[in-house]
Design an enzyme around this catalytic site. Structure first.
Site, PDB file in Angstrom:
ATOM      1  N   ASP A 151     -18.817  12.619 -27.394  1.00  0.00           N
ATOM      2  CA  ASP A 151     -19.695  13.541 -26.925  1.00  0.00           C
ATOM      3  C   ASP A 151     -20.129  12.526 -25.607  1.00  0.00           C
ATOM      4  OD1 ASP A 151     -21.281  14.842 -25.334  1.00  0.00           O
ATOM      5  OD2 ASP A 151     -22.357  15.991 -27.166  1.00  0.00           O
ATOM      6  N   ARG A 153     -21.819  13.340 -22.794  1.00  0.00           N
ATOM      7  CA  ARG A 153     -23.021  14.085 -21.768  1.00  0.00           C
ATOM      8  C   ARG A 153     -23.867  12.588 -21.882  1.00  0.00           C
ATOM      9  NH1 ARG A 153     -22.932  20.494 -24.343  1.00  0.00           N
ATOM     10  NH2 ARG A 153     -23.101  18.559 -26.671  1.00  0.00           N
TER      11      ARG A 153
END
Length: 622
Positions: A151, A153
């Site tokens: 991930d 982000r």
């Protein structure tokens, strides 16, 4: 007056300012309508066009929060073009967006629409990851195979946006603990974490399970959303064909060689190797087409193992058995297939038959006990296929690995990277449907062969069980002869007059002998594969003479492969005895392969002789 949380936020993130505000009426396909005030910003850390959608009396709510009252409900929603716009069911993003808008509109607060497609890897990379997921990887493994993080982000801009509107304490609408952790570290107080709904479908069950298992999303999922298993009702997804699979495997060989020493030290396959094998479709080569597998045959299976072993014998052994065990699971009745294949076309399972455990009848199933050795692939498996005996009948029990005790005992001279550890259980309950008669599963006419038309499922089980060791030995020997040839062309041997080893007549003769042994091994192996290849299409087994010839060809192939390696190692000088040297590793791996029952030459010669002479086997399992 600056609040405590505002001061923390200012110290961690540069301030952003509101750039514009515009009112936008929203209308969703299901008829739901509301109004949002859409804010844009100057000074966001990543310079992306993120949006904040404000709902309800958010100004009043912020004033109330400042006086110690209710705080706004906030959702950080990462852009998902496929889910938000096109209604893709591969994820739950569209339903989460729709749910969040209604909840926030009713409670008052903000939806931050963040331009971080595909958990931050971008739209094209996300679609590339989808393609890899179709080969058996989960959403996180696919990211890693593409060189991305699980991930990527970053919620710094989100904290800036909240700070710009004065929302320094929020109720966060999420199941993702990373969102709460990042906002907290950026100075946003999480007064409450409010769970979102679980928007489950057959298409996204595996995706949601991966989020739960990899990144601790708070998701309560059923065991499975069962796919259809009626081949007539399923449009097969075409998997890679024979030549494409082999090309993918060939591309892996250089990296397998680079990681061979690491594989030995880990005593299991590195995660990077597992991800690449999944991405290449190796584990699903024998899986039925109706389940998303490739449905390929004996020739492909044996050749894949052989080529993988040119890179790393431990990898070839592990991958060969894991692919074989997918094929074994596809032979089980429909109910078990619905359970184990719910997550994709290649459920990973270890299988071990020695020593045989016990299975005692109890209400609803069996109580299984035993201590099983040589569970190859168990370090990467979710399931275990265990040999048990009940009332003198050999059976196989299918058990989640998590319910067994794993004993770390695989400390060996060769094949160290296979992680073939032991498993134990005492009076472990196994439901009746996950215990089957071994003879039924092993036969050409098995439950899976009546569900799927793929010919490989009608190949008797004993045929494939004998192919891994000789295929791995042949591939390893081919690598050894290749290394020997390369070394001879440049290596200067001490106490000789030749400039390089290849100029020596004795070395030339040694290479010829090794090459000849390799040719012998290859011819015997090809003969065995030829005998096995047509059995599934004929829905038959070999007779005693055919079985004797099959086992004899494999054993003689293994013996010739080992002799080729011995000749190479003996002529490669002292440096080849270093543990890190590829030839030393190959020699140790092949020695262990020859100790496996499928290549143990003395009993095979005896039983093969009896079969060829028509005397019958004295070892029924032969």
């Amino acid at each position: 007056m600056t609040t405590f949380f505002e001061s923390i936020a200012a110290s961690l993130t540069a301030p952003a300012t509101v750039r514009s505000r515009v009112t936008v009426p929203l209308h969703f396909p299901d008829g739901y309508s509301t109004v949002a005030e859409v804010l844009t910003f100057h000074g966001l850390a990543d310079s992306k066009d993120h949006l904040l959608l404000a709902f309800g009396d958010w100004d009043g709510l912020l004033n109330e929060a400042a006086d110690g009252g209710n705080t706004p409900l906030v959702r950080l929603h990462s852009e998902c073009l496929t889910g938000d716009v096109f209604g893709s069911e591969r994820c739950d993003c569209g339903p989460q967006l729709r749910e969040a808008v209604e909840q926030i509109s009713a409670a008052g607060g903000f939806l931050l629409y963040l331009r971080q497609e595909g958990r931050g890897i971008g739209l094209y990379s996300k679609l590339d990851a989808y393609a890899l997921q179709d080969t058996g990887l989960d959403t996180y493994e696919a990211n890693r195979a593409l060189g991305h993080g699980d991930d990527e982000r970053d919620y710094t801009a989100a904290a800036q946006m909240l700070g710009a509107v004065g929302a320094t304490s929020v109720r966060l609408l999420t199941n993702n603990p990373d969102k709460a952790a990042q906002l907290t570290s950026l100075g946003i107080n999480i007064a409450e974490q409010v769970p979102t709904g679980v928007h489950l479908s057959e298409a996204n069950h595996r995706y949601l399970a991966a989020k739960r298992d990899h990144t601790a999303h708070t998701l309560d999922l059923p065991a499975a959303v069962v796919p259809a298993l009626d081949p007539a009702a399923v449009e097969p997804v075409p998997g890679p064909a024979h030549e494409e699979i082999l090309a993918r495997v060939d591309a892996l060989i250089p990296r397998l060689r680079e990681r061979a020493e690491e594989t030995e030290q880990l005593r299991r396959l590195p995660e990077s190797t597992m991800s690449e094998l999944k991405a290449a479709g190796v584990f699903q080569i024998l899986s039925p087409k109706a389940l998303g597998g490739s449905g390929l045959g004996v020739e492909t299976y044996a050749e894949v193992i052989r080529r993988l072993s040119r890179g790393c014998a431990s990898t070839a052994w592990t991958a060969g058995h894991l692919a074989e065990h997918v094929w074994m699971l596809a032979r089980w009745p429909r109910r078990v297939q619905q359970e184990v294949f719910a997550g994709g076309p290649a459920p990973l399972a270890a299988a071990t038959g020695a020593p045989v455990g016990t299975a005692d009848r109890v209400p609803g199933g069996y109580a299984v006990s035993g201590h099983w050795s040589f569970a190859s692939g168990v370090m990467h498996s979710e399931w275990a296929l265990l040999a048990v005996q009940h009332n003198g009948i050999r059976m196989q029990a299918l058990v989640p690995v998590a319910e067994l005790e794993l004993l770390d005992v695989w400390h060996t001279a060769g094949l160290r990277g296979t992680g073939s550890n032991d498993l134990t259980a005492q009076h472990l309950f196994v439901p009746e449907h996950r215990v089957q008669d071994w003879a039924l599963l092993g036969a050409a006419d098995n439950p899976g062969s009546r569900i799927h038309p793929d010919p490989i499922l009608r190949t008797p089980m004993a045929i494939l069980l004998n192919l891994v060791a000789p295929s791995a030995a042949l591939g390893a020997a081919e690598h050894a002869v290749e290394l020997f040839r390369e070394g001879m062309m440049v290596r200067k041997v001490k106490n000789t007059v030749e400039t390089r080893q290849s100029d020596s007549p004795l070395a030339q003769a040694r290479f010829s002998r090794a090459y000849g042994q390799l040719a012998t091994a290859r011819l015997h192996w090809e003969e065995a594969v030829r005998l096995a290849a047509g059995l599934g299409a004929r829905h038959s087994d070999l007779d005693d003479g055919g079985r004797a010839a099959y086992r004899l060809s494999l054993a003689l192939s293994g013996e010739a492969s080992a002799e080729a390696v011995r000749l190479v190692a003996a002529g490669s000088g002292g440096s080849a005895q270093r543990l890190a040297h590829p030839l030393q590793r190959i020699q140790r791996d092949v020695n262990v392969l020859l100790s496996h029952p499928t290549l143990a030459i003395d009993p095979i010669l005896e039983q093969a002789g009896r079969g060829l002479l028509g005397l019958g086997f004295t070892v029924p399992s032969f």
